[in-house]
Design a protein around this motif. Structure first.
Motif, PDB file in Angstrom:
ATOM      1  N   ARG A 138       7.894   4.153  -0.485  1.00  0.00           N
ATOM      2  CA  ARG A 138       8.795   5.006   0.287  1.00  0.00           C
ATOM      3  C   ARG A 138       8.063   6.127   1.000  1.00  0.00           C
ATOM      4  NH1 ARG A 138      11.106   9.721  -0.382  1.00  0.00           N
ATOM      5  NH2 ARG A 138      10.304   9.925  -2.501  1.00  0.00           N
ATOM      6  N   VAL A 139       7.059   6.714   0.344  1.00  0.00           N
ATOM      7  CA  VAL A 139       6.359   7.838   0.959  1.00  0.00           C
ATOM      8  C   VAL A 139       5.697   7.417   2.264  1.00  0.00           C
ATOM      9  CG1 VAL A 139       4.187   7.449  -0.292  1.00  0.00           C
ATOM     10  CG2 VAL A 139       4.778   9.742   0.489  1.00  0.00           C
ATOM     11  N   VAL A 140       5.256   6.169   2.347  1.00  0.00           N
ATOM     12  CA  VAL A 140       4.602   5.684   3.563  1.00  0.00           C
ATOM     13  C   VAL A 140       5.565   5.688   4.743  1.00  0.00           C
ATOM     14  CG1 VAL A 140       3.601   3.634   4.641  1.00  0.00           C
ATOM     15  CG2 VAL A 140       2.860   4.326   2.361  1.00  0.00           C
ATOM     16  N   THR A 141       6.789   5.235   4.526  1.00  0.00           N
ATOM     17  CA  THR A 141       7.768   5.244   5.622  1.00  0.00           C
ATOM     18  C   THR A 141       8.228   6.663   5.922  1.00  0.00           C
ATOM     19  OG1 THR A 141       9.625   4.850   4.102  1.00  0.00           O
ATOM     20  CG2 THR A 141       8.536   2.921   5.015  1.00  0.00           C
ATOM     21  N   SER A 142       8.305   7.508   4.873  1.00  0.00           N
ATOM     22  CA  SER A 142       8.713   8.900   5.090  1.00  0.00           C
ATOM     23  C   SER A 142       7.704   9.645   5.953  1.00  0.00           C
ATOM     24  CB  SER A 142       8.878   9.612   3.742  1.00  0.00           C
ATOM     25  OG  SER A 142       9.895   9.020   2.970  1.00  0.00           O
ATOM     26  N   LEU A 143       6.424   9.294   5.795  1.00  0.00           N
ATOM     27  CA  LEU A 143       5.372   9.926   6.599  1.00  0.00           C
ATOM     28  C   LEU A 143       5.246   9.299   7.976  1.00  0.00           C
ATOM     29  CD1 LEU A 143       2.626  10.238   3.818  1.00  0.00           C
ATOM     30  CD2 LEU A 143       3.877  12.124   4.910  1.00  0.00           C
ATOM     31  N   GLY A 144       5.970   8.205   8.211  1.00  0.00           N
ATOM     32  CA  GLY A 144       5.938   7.560   9.519  1.00  0.00           C
ATOM     33  C   GLY A 144       4.730   6.666   9.736  1.00  0.00           C
ATOM     34  N   ALA A 178       0.850  -1.190   0.000  1.00  0.00           N
ATOM     35  CA  ALA A 178       0.000   0.000   0.000  1.00  0.00           C
ATOM     36  C   ALA A 178       0.885   1.239   0.000  1.00  0.00           C
ATOM     37  CB  ALA A 178      -0.936   0.012   1.205  1.00  0.00           C
ATOM     38  N   GLY A 179       0.359   2.293  -0.613  1.00  0.00           N
ATOM     39  CA  GLY A 179       1.091   3.544  -0.687  1.00  0.00           C
ATOM     40  C   GLY A 179       0.317   4.689  -0.071  1.00  0.00           C
ATOM     41  N   ARG A 180       0.528   5.877  -0.635  1.00  0.00           N
ATOM     42  CA  ARG A 180      -0.141   7.068  -0.109  1.00  0.00           C
ATOM     43  C   ARG A 180      -1.659   6.910  -0.120  1.00  0.00           C
ATOM     44  NH1 ARG A 180       1.776  12.409  -0.024  1.00  0.00           N
ATOM     45  NH2 ARG A 180       3.456  11.884  -1.482  1.00  0.00           N
ATOM     46  N   GLY A 181      -2.159   6.096  -1.055  1.00  0.00           N
ATOM     47  CA  GLY A 181      -3.603   5.888  -1.164  1.00  0.00           C
ATOM     48  C   GLY A 181      -4.232   5.294   0.083  1.00  0.00           C
ATOM     49  N   ALA A 182      -3.417   4.720   0.982  1.00  0.00           N
ATOM     50  CA  ALA A 182      -3.960   4.178   2.232  1.00  0.00           C
ATOM     51  C   ALA A 182      -4.564   5.283   3.089  1.00  0.00           C
ATOM     52  CB  ALA A 182      -2.876   3.439   3.009  1.00  0.00           C
ATOM     53  N   GLY A 183      -4.079   6.520   2.908  1.00  0.00           N
ATOM     54  CA  GLY A 183      -4.666   7.656   3.609  1.00  0.00           C
ATOM     55  C   GLY A 183      -4.127   7.917   4.997  1.00  0.00           C
ATOM     56  N   GLY A 184      -3.448   6.960   5.587  1.00  0.00           N
ATOM     57  CA  GLY A 184      -2.909   7.117   6.930  1.00  0.00           C
ATOM     58  C   GLY A 184      -2.668   5.769   7.571  1.00  0.00           C
ATOM     59  N   GLY A 199      14.675   0.216  -0.373  1.00  0.00           N
ATOM     60  CA  GLY A 199      14.090  -0.737   0.553  1.00  0.00           C
ATOM     61  C   GLY A 199      14.425  -2.149   0.138  1.00  0.00           C
ATOM     62  N   SER A 200      13.472  -3.053   0.220  1.00  0.00           N
ATOM     63  CA  SER A 200      13.682  -4.456  -0.147  1.00  0.00           C
ATOM     64  C   SER A 200      13.286  -4.693  -1.596  1.00  0.00           C
ATOM     65  CB  SER A 200      12.855  -5.374   0.760  1.00  0.00           C
ATOM     66  OG  SER A 200      13.286  -5.298   2.091  1.00  0.00           O
ATOM     67  N   ARG A 201      14.003  -5.601  -2.224  1.00  0.00           N
ATOM     68  CA  ARG A 201      13.625  -6.057  -3.560  1.00  0.00           C
ATOM     69  C   ARG A 201      12.943  -7.405  -3.399  1.00  0.00           C
ATOM     70  NH1 ARG A 201      18.632  -4.187  -7.531  1.00  0.00           N
ATOM     71  NH2 ARG A 201      18.608  -2.006  -6.858  1.00  0.00           N
ATOM     72  N   ILE A 202      11.723  -7.493  -3.867  1.00  0.00           N
ATOM     73  CA  ILE A 202      10.914  -8.678  -3.624  1.00  0.00           C
ATOM     74  C   ILE A 202      10.719  -9.485  -4.910  1.00  0.00           C
ATOM     75  CG2 ILE A 202       9.724  -7.670  -1.648  1.00  0.00           C
ATOM     76  CD1 ILE A 202       7.357  -7.073  -3.523  1.00  0.00           C
ATOM     77  N   THR A 203      10.488 -10.780  -4.750  1.00  0.00           N
ATOM     78  CA  THR A 203      10.264 -11.663  -5.901  1.00  0.00           C
ATOM     79  C   THR A 203       9.108 -12.618  -5.618  1.00  0.00           C
ATOM     80  OG1 THR A 203      11.909 -13.217  -5.046  1.00  0.00           O
ATOM     81  CG2 THR A 203      12.679 -11.561  -6.629  1.00  0.00           C
ATOM     82  N   PRO A 204       7.960 -12.105  -5.213  1.00  0.00           N
ATOM     83  CA  PRO A 204       6.854 -13.001  -4.838  1.00  0.00           C
ATOM     84  C   PRO A 204       6.157 -13.604  -6.062  1.00  0.00           C
ATOM     85  CG  PRO A 204       6.105 -10.752  -4.757  1.00  0.00           C
ATOM     86  CD  PRO A 204       7.582 -10.692  -5.061  1.00  0.00           C
ATOM     87  N   ASP A 205       5.379 -14.641  -5.813  1.00  0.00           N
ATOM     88  CA  ASP A 205       4.524 -15.185  -6.871  1.00  0.00           C
ATOM     89  C   ASP A 205       3.396 -14.207  -7.178  1.00  0.00           C
ATOM     90  OD1 ASP A 205       6.014 -17.530  -6.994  1.00  0.00           O
ATOM     91  OD2 ASP A 205       4.835 -18.478  -5.409  1.00  0.00           O
ATOM     92  N   LEU A 206       2.942 -13.485  -6.147  1.00  0.00           N
ATOM     93  CA  LEU A 206       1.860 -12.510  -6.315  1.00  0.00           C
ATOM     94  C   LEU A 206       2.157 -11.248  -5.526  1.00  0.00           C
ATOM     95  CD1 LEU A 206      -1.017 -11.644  -7.199  1.00  0.00           C
ATOM     96  CD2 LEU A 206      -1.879 -12.812  -5.148  1.00  0.00           C
ATOM     97  N   TYR A 207       2.094 -10.099  -6.199  1.00  0.00           N
ATOM     98  CA  TYR A 207       2.227  -8.803  -5.536  1.00  0.00           C
ATOM     99  C   TYR A 207       0.953  -8.013  -5.797  1.00  0.00           C
ATOM    100  CZ  TYR A 207       4.012  -4.162  -4.284  1.00  0.00           C
ATOM    101  OH  TYR A 207       4.191  -2.928  -3.693  1.00  0.00           O
ATOM    102  N   VAL A 208       0.348  -7.501  -4.707  1.00  0.00           N
ATOM    103  CA  VAL A 208      -0.902  -6.748  -4.802  1.00  0.00           C
ATOM    104  C   VAL A 208      -0.649  -5.322  -4.308  1.00  0.00           C
ATOM    105  CG1 VAL A 208      -3.355  -6.698  -4.234  1.00  0.00           C
ATOM    106  CG2 VAL A 208      -2.150  -8.892  -4.322  1.00  0.00           C
ATOM    107  N   PRO A 209      -0.209  -4.415  -5.176  1.00  0.00           N
ATOM    108  CA  PRO A 209       0.020  -3.028  -4.757  1.00  0.00           C
ATOM    109  C   PRO A 209      -1.298  -2.246  -4.757  1.00  0.00           C
ATOM    110  CG  PRO A 209       0.674  -3.314  -7.046  1.00  0.00           C
ATOM    111  CD  PRO A 209       0.219  -4.662  -6.561  1.00  0.00           C
ATOM    112  N   CYS A 210      -1.624  -1.643  -3.631  1.00  0.00           N
ATOM    113  CA  CYS A 210      -2.890  -0.928  -3.468  1.00  0.00           C
ATOM    114  C   CYS A 210      -2.600   0.555  -3.259  1.00  0.00           C
ATOM    115  CB  CYS A 210      -3.675  -1.462  -2.273  1.00  0.00           C
ATOM    116  SG  CYS A 210      -3.881  -3.257  -2.266  1.00  0.00           S
ATOM    117  N   GLY A 211      -3.120   1.391  -4.126  1.00  0.00           N
ATOM    118  CA  GLY A 211      -2.907   2.825  -3.970  1.00  0.00           C
ATOM    119  C   GLY A 211      -1.449   3.227  -4.122  1.00  0.00           C
ATOM    120  N   ILE A 212      -0.711   2.470  -4.937  1.00  0.00           N
ATOM    121  CA  ILE A 212       0.702   2.779  -5.207  1.00  0.00           C
ATOM    122  C   ILE A 212       0.827   3.182  -6.671  1.00  0.00           C
ATOM    123  CG2 ILE A 212       3.034   1.836  -5.368  1.00  0.00           C
ATOM    124  CD1 ILE A 212       2.410   0.002  -3.060  1.00  0.00           C
TER     125      ILE A 212
END
Length: 330
Positions: free
Chosen positions: A240-246, A212-218, A258-271
């Motif tokens: 990155r913006v999520v960690t920058s905002l704390g 999830a990214g900034r779209g999470a809202g908080g 950050g981390s480089r991932i290699t999953p079978d499934l990645y579900v990015p929400c609001g990124i």
């Protein structure tokens, strides 16, 4: 001869080093079956156990550098040790994992030997000329690089190769005290401080990641994301913006810093999918993106894209998963 700098953790070989050994074995086979040897710097709690482990991954001999000069990590000092091992073995290839330490040590080594260094290699092709493919621009692009000078010095990108056993019996163990000059000790680790538990390793090895990214809202917006990750047996990743905002801890960050991932499934929400984030998730086998903007970079690159508000879509997915598992409407 191929020489691999092997990093250790709690007396065992680091996973990234075992991945590097897999590439080294493939390169050795291409060269007619030349031996693969390893260099380990610093103290090892149980040399016999490590020799057995490395032997299971195709290492014929291990050269352990010991002494006050290399007891603590220092890029230049460790490079001096690796250089001495290379000269003793006559290795024409020196490689290491593309980790923070691996890249630093081999950069120093290449400077000492006055040869080029290729960082974050993912593949090689041919031996004459010797051409490697490596990640650039934070992994967003690949380039081919010829390594004509010897020894060829390069690091291997994490997860570019899969660690696999190739038993040859316990590796022969040698110990030496490298000649470390005072100038090599200008920068070294002087103390190690405890920090909060880091779950980045589990994120990097997760088969499913829900991000999830900034779209999470908080911070509160991550509850359904974490719930979906739990239902899928996966891990939570963030931009990155999520960690920058704390909003979330840094060890959950996916991307260039950050981390480089290699999953079978990645579900990015609001990124949105900025290039720095894409560098960390581009190796995902399947990407299901959820975003209100159909033209967001992540949506255009994803395997599947759902145009919608993550605050509506994710809870709906969670509810459907729970209904299918329990047979009860949620």
């Amino acid at each position: 001869m191929i020489l691999v700098l092997v990093e250790t953790a709690d007396g065992a070989a680091a996973e990234v080093s075992l991945e590097t050994l897999a590439l080294a074995r493939a390169l050795a086979a291409e060269g007619g079956g030349v031996p693969v040897q390893a260099v380990v710097v610093g103290e090892v709690p149980d040399p016999a156990a490590l020799a057995e482990e490395l032997g299971e991954h195709g290492v014929a001999e291990v050269h352990q550098a010991t002494g006050d000069g290399v007891a603590a990590f220092g890029g230049a000092a460790w490079a001096a040790a690796v250089q001495e091992a290379r000269e003793a073995t006559g290795s024409v290839v020196v490689t290491a994992a593309g980790s923070v330490r691996g890249n630093e040590v081999l950069a120093h080594l290449a400077a000492r030997l006055q040869v080029p260094m290729a960082a974050n290699v993912t593949a090689f092709s041919g031996l004459a000329p010797f051409v490697v493919t490596r990640q650039v621009v934070g992994g967003a692009a690949l380039e081919e690089m010829r390594l004509d000078q010897r020894p060829a010095v390069f690091t291997v990108a994490g997860h570019a190769w899969q660690a696999a056993v190739a038993p040859t019996g316990p590796a022969t163990w040698h110990t030496f005290a490298p000649d470390v000059a005072p100038a090599d000790l200008v920068a070294s680790v002087v103390s190690v401080a405890e920090k909060e538990p880091d779950t980045s390793d589990s994120l990097r090895s997760a088969r499913v990641v829900v991000g999830a990214g900034r779209g999470a809202g908080g911070p509160d917006g991550f509850a359904p994301v974490a719930e979906l990750a739990e239902l899928l047996g996966g891990a939570v990743g963030v931009s990155r913006v999520v960690t920058s905002l704390g909003w979330r801890p840094h060890h959950e960050q996916v991307g260039q810093t950050g981390s480089r991932i290699t999953p079978d499934l990645y579900v990015p929400c609001g990124i949105s999918g900025a290039i720095q984030h894409w560098a960390g998730c581009a190796s995902s086998k399947t990407i299901l993106a959820i975003n209100t903007d159909p033209d967001a970079p992540m949506m255009t690159k994803a395997t599947y894209a759902v145009v919608g508000d993550m605050h509506e879509v994710v809870p709906a997915i969670v509810a459907e998963l729970r209904r299918r598992r329990t047979g009860v409407e949620c």
